[in-house]
Design an enzyme around this catalytic site. Sequence first.
Site, mmCIF file in Angstrom:
data_model
loop_
_atom_site.group_PDB
_atom_site.id
_atom_site.type_symbol
_atom_site.label_atom_id
_atom_site.label_comp_id
_atom_site.label_asym_id
_atom_site.label_seq_id
_atom_site.Cartn_x
_atom_site.Cartn_y
_atom_site.Cartn_z
ATOM 1 N N SER A 1 1.030 -1.037 -0.168
ATOM 2 C CA SER A 1 0.031 0.046 0.094
ATOM 3 C C SER A 1 0.799 1.264 -0.045
ATOM 4 O O SER A 1 1.467 1.692 0.806
ATOM 5 C CB SER A 1 -0.872 0.081 1.274
ATOM 6 O OG SER A 1 -1.456 1.165 1.438
ATOM 7 N N HIS B 1 -1.573 -1.269 -4.171
ATOM 8 C CA HIS B 1 -2.457 -0.810 -3.481
ATOM 9 C C HIS B 1 -2.492 0.544 -3.307
ATOM 10 O O HIS B 1 -1.559 0.932 -2.417
ATOM 11 C CB HIS B 1 -2.829 -1.702 -2.242
ATOM 12 C CG HIS B 1 -4.004 -1.595 -1.364
ATOM 13 N ND1 HIS B 1 -5.281 -2.194 -1.709
ATOM 14 C CD2 HIS B 1 -4.295 -0.718 -0.521
ATOM 15 C CE1 HIS B 1 -6.199 -1.731 -0.819
ATOM 16 N NE2 HIS B 1 -5.708 -0.611 -0.001
ATOM 17 N N ASP C 1 -4.617 3.943 -2.172
ATOM 18 C CA ASP C 1 -5.370 4.200 -1.033
ATOM 19 C C ASP C 1 -6.031 5.610 -1.326
ATOM 20 O O ASP C 1 -5.435 6.534 -1.124
ATOM 21 C CB ASP C 1 -5.030 4.266 0.508
ATOM 22 C CG ASP C 1 -4.799 2.618 0.832
ATOM 23 O OD1 ASP C 1 -3.880 2.609 1.774
ATOM 24 O OD2 ASP C 1 -5.704 2.087 0.624
ATOM 25 N N MET D 1 -8.553 8.540 -0.082
ATOM 26 C CA MET D 1 -9.154 8.861 1.009
ATOM 27 C C MET D 1 -9.763 10.206 0.858
ATOM 28 O O MET D 1 -8.916 11.246 0.383
ATOM 29 C CB MET D 1 -8.170 8.949 2.346
ATOM 30 C CG MET D 1 -7.711 7.478 2.517
ATOM 31 S SD MET D 1 -6.517 7.446 4.089
ATOM 32 C CE MET D 1 -5.997 5.767 3.888
ATOM 33 N N HIS E 1 -8.441 1.433 -3.846
ATOM 34 C CA HIS E 1 -9.088 1.257 -2.981
ATOM 35 C C HIS E 1 -9.881 2.608 -2.489
ATOM 36 O O HIS E 1 -9.122 3.615 -1.821
ATOM 37 C CB HIS E 1 -8.353 0.781 -1.372
ATOM 38 C CG HIS E 1 -9.108 0.678 -0.011
ATOM 39 N ND1 HIS E 1 -8.404 0.466 0.809
ATOM 40 C CD2 HIS E 1 -10.478 0.687 -0.063
ATOM 41 C CE1 HIS E 1 -9.301 0.500 1.916
ATOM 42 N NE2 HIS E 1 -10.296 0.496 1.304
ATOM 43 N N MET F 1 -11.905 4.894 -0.551
ATOM 44 C CA MET F 1 -12.334 5.362 0.769
ATOM 45 C C MET F 1 -13.032 6.637 0.847
ATOM 46 O O MET F 1 -12.388 7.608 1.413
ATOM 47 C CB MET F 1 -11.549 5.316 2.009
ATOM 48 C CG MET F 1 -10.750 3.854 2.336
ATOM 49 S SD MET F 1 -9.380 3.655 3.176
ATOM 50 C CE MET F 1 -8.085 3.750 1.768
ATOM 51 N N MET G 1 -11.152 -5.002 5.935
ATOM 52 C CA MET G 1 -10.325 -3.980 6.725
ATOM 53 C C MET G 1 -9.891 -4.542 8.100
ATOM 54 O O MET G 1 -10.636 -5.149 8.892
ATOM 55 C CB MET G 1 -11.216 -2.745 6.854
ATOM 56 C CG MET G 1 -11.506 -1.862 5.702
ATOM 57 S SD MET G 1 -10.305 -1.606 4.618
ATOM 58 C CE MET G 1 -9.231 -0.575 5.513
ATOM 59 N N GLY H 1 -8.329 4.919 7.395
ATOM 60 C CA GLY H 1 -7.757 6.157 7.245
ATOM 61 C C GLY H 1 -6.111 6.335 7.659
ATOM 62 O O GLY H 1 -5.775 7.417 6.976
ATOM 63 N N PHE H 2 -5.802 5.350 8.077
ATOM 64 C CA PHE H 2 -4.202 5.548 8.463
ATOM 65 C C PHE H 2 -3.536 4.255 8.291
ATOM 66 O O PHE H 2 -4.077 3.111 8.722
ATOM 67 C CB PHE H 2 -3.917 6.175 9.955
ATOM 68 C CG PHE H 2 -4.684 7.553 10.384
ATOM 69 C CD1 PHE H 2 -5.917 7.381 10.730
ATOM 70 C CD2 PHE H 2 -4.339 8.633 9.599
ATOM 71 C CE1 PHE H 2 -6.739 8.602 10.647
ATOM 72 C CE2 PHE H 2 -4.996 9.774 9.960
ATOM 73 C CZ PHE H 2 -6.117 9.977 10.483
ATOM 74 N N GLY H 3 -2.020 4.328 8.090
ATOM 75 C CA GLY H 3 -1.425 3.050 8.111
ATOM 76 C C GLY H 3 -0.656 3.037 9.345
ATOM 77 O O GLY H 3 -0.790 3.798 10.361
ATOM 78 N N GLY H 4 0.013 2.009 9.643
ATOM 79 C CA GLY H 4 0.779 1.912 10.842
ATOM 80 C C GLY H 4 0.039 1.370 12.086
ATOM 81 O O GLY H 4 0.401 1.390 13.148
ATOM 82 N N ASP I 1 -6.723 -5.935 4.602
ATOM 83 C CA ASP I 1 -6.067 -4.525 4.396
ATOM 84 C C ASP I 1 -5.991 -3.921 5.961
ATOM 85 O O ASP I 1 -6.865 -3.406 6.450
ATOM 86 C CB ASP I 1 -7.101 -3.827 3.624
ATOM 87 C CG ASP I 1 -6.437 -2.368 3.240
ATOM 88 O OD1 ASP I 1 -7.133 -1.642 2.454
ATOM 89 O OD2 ASP I 1 -5.035 -2.054 3.540
ATOM 90 N N GLY J 1 -2.761 -3.438 9.175
ATOM 91 C CA GLY J 1 -2.215 -4.215 10.248
ATOM 92 C C GLY J 1 -1.515 -5.551 9.910
ATOM 93 O O GLY J 1 -1.329 -6.227 10.925
ATOM 94 N N SER K 1 3.016 -0.382 6.188
ATOM 95 C CA SER K 1 4.525 -0.062 7.072
ATOM 96 C C SER K 1 5.300 -1.153 6.979
ATOM 97 O O SER K 1 6.371 -1.118 7.103
ATOM 98 C CB SER K 1 3.810 0.141 8.518
ATOM 99 O OG SER K 1 2.783 -0.670 8.904
HETATM 100 C C1 DX5 Z 1 -5.882 2.135 5.923
HETATM 101 C C2 DX5 Z 1 -5.355 1.605 4.143
HETATM 102 C C3 DX5 Z 1 -4.503 0.361 4.269
HETATM 103 C C4 DX5 Z 1 -3.221 0.971 5.007
HETATM 104 C C5 DX5 Z 1 -2.277 -0.244 5.088
HETATM 105 O O1 DX5 Z 1 -7.152 2.924 5.901
HETATM 106 O O2 DX5 Z 1 -6.679 1.144 3.631
HETATM 107 O O3 DX5 Z 1 -4.249 0.028 3.068
HETATM 108 O O4 DX5 Z 1 -2.533 1.787 4.054
HETATM 109 O O5 DX5 Z 1 -1.183 0.262 5.979
HETATM 110 P P1 DX5 Z 1 -0.603 -0.895 7.087
HETATM 111 O O6 DX5 Z 1 -0.083 -1.854 6.368
HETATM 112 O O7 DX5 Z 1 0.666 0.211 7.704
HETATM 113 O O8 DX5 Z 1 -1.449 -1.132 8.373
HETATM 114 ZN ZN ZN Z 2 -6.280 0.372 1.608
#
Ligand code: DX5
Ligand code: ZN
Length: 216
Positions: free
Chosen positions: A9, A34, A36, A38, A67, A69, A138, A143-146, A172, A174, A195
């Site tokens: 991603s 992937h 994202d 948003m 994706h 969102m 999900m 909304g956020f990575g990590g 997708d 974690g 991440s």
């Molecule tokens: C979250 C995104 C995911 C995210 C994954 O809203 O849809 O694709 O970027 O990031 P990690 O792998 O760091 O959780």
């Molecule tokens: Zn995603």
Amino acid sequence: TASVIIAPSILAGDFAALGAECRALAQAGAEWIHVDVMDGHFVPNLTFGPPMVKALRPHVAGRLDLHLMIAPVDPLLPAFLEAGPDSVTVHLEAGPHVHRTLRAIREAGRQAGLAINPGTDIGALRWLKDEIDLLCVMGVSPGFGGQTLIPATIAKIRALREMAPDLPIEVDGGVTAQNARALVEAGATVLVAGSAIFRGGPEAYGPNLRALQAAA
Ligand code: DX5
Ligand code: ZN
């Protein structure tokens, strides 16, 4: 596990150089990227729109897994389709007419994906599983990575696999080398990772991808 697809991603990438990041990921062996999107409305973050996806298209040698969102989806769908993604995943929660949107994606000749948030039940899949080519579960609140994988995700994937034995299931959010095997054993066939892949800079993308592939 060889048959599992790892989809990096780019949300975790360098937003000042996303084209280069996509090329580096392809060179590292990524078959899917992937992407994202948003909108700051459906999720509390804002990334980019159709022009960015269009700009990234020539730098994604493999599958551009979009994706969305965003809510509503339909007003922006034509522009996102024109940008050239191979698959377009929309959220069940984004509005009252997801069936119509999924039909529109397939009519445009793309793979249609349905994404469901952690708190959304899987019942709707009974009525939508024949309309989709991919189900995106999900593993975190979008909304956020990590973020850390919500543990209930594993049981949810198992239940979904029961309902749709042949449907590609993407998880997708974690995903790490520590939970990849449990996710695959539950039935996931595509692991999205931000991440876990982007840690350590471009020279680490290959080793990170291979480590995740091996762990899964
Ligand atoms: C979250 C995104 C995911 C995210 C994954 O809203 O849809 O694709 O970027 O990031 P990690 O792998 O760091 O959780
Ligand atoms: Zn995603």
